[in-house]
Scaffold this active site. Structure first.
Site, PDB file in Angstrom:
ATOM      1  N   ARG A  19       3.455   3.915  -6.055  1.00 42.90           N
ATOM      2  CA  ARG A  19       2.620   5.040  -5.616  1.00 42.90           C
ATOM      3  C   ARG A  19       3.414   6.028  -4.769  1.00 42.90           C
ATOM      4  O   ARG A  19       3.302   7.240  -4.960  1.00 42.90           O
ATOM      5  CB  ARG A  19       1.406   4.541  -4.827  1.00 42.90           C
ATOM      6  N   ASN A  37      -3.625   2.059  -6.647  1.00 46.57           N
ATOM      7  CA  ASN A  37      -3.553   0.715  -7.214  1.00 46.57           C
ATOM      8  C   ASN A  37      -4.943   0.329  -7.700  1.00 46.57           C
ATOM      9  O   ASN A  37      -5.948   0.662  -7.067  1.00 46.57           O
ATOM     10  CB  ASN A  37      -3.105  -0.310  -6.168  1.00 46.57           C
TER      11      ASN A  37
END
Length: 91
Positions: A19, A37
């Site tokens: 990320r 996520n």
């Protein structure tokens, strides 16, 4: 031309800074949207911006950062909305 893409990435993509690296790459390319996520160990992202920049970010996600091991990337094109002012990591 403005473009929007939603991606779902599977493999070893959580716990490898996927990320954070996606956010950094998006900012470099001027892409807006988000990445997060998922509970099933995948990573999902929604990207908007210049078509070339968004497609470059999607292609980067096919490999991801150094310690990631991307197995599959699902791509869904969606209508551009212009709803994002920045790129963010969602928690």
């Amino acid at each position: 031309m403005k473009y929007r893409a939603r991606v779902t990435v599977s493999g070893r993509v959580q716990g490898v800074n996927f990320r954070r690296h996606t956010e950094s790459k998006a900012e470099q390319l001027g892409v807006k949207g988000w990445v997060r996520n998922l509970p099933d160990s995948r990573v999902e992202g929604c990207f908007e911006g210049d078509e070339t920049a968004v497609k470059s970010l999607v292609e980067w996600c096919r490999t991801g950062p150094a310690f990631a091991k991307v197995e599959t990337l699902e791509l869904k094109e969606e209508p551009f909305t212009g709803e994002f002012e920045e790129f963010r990591i969602r928690y």
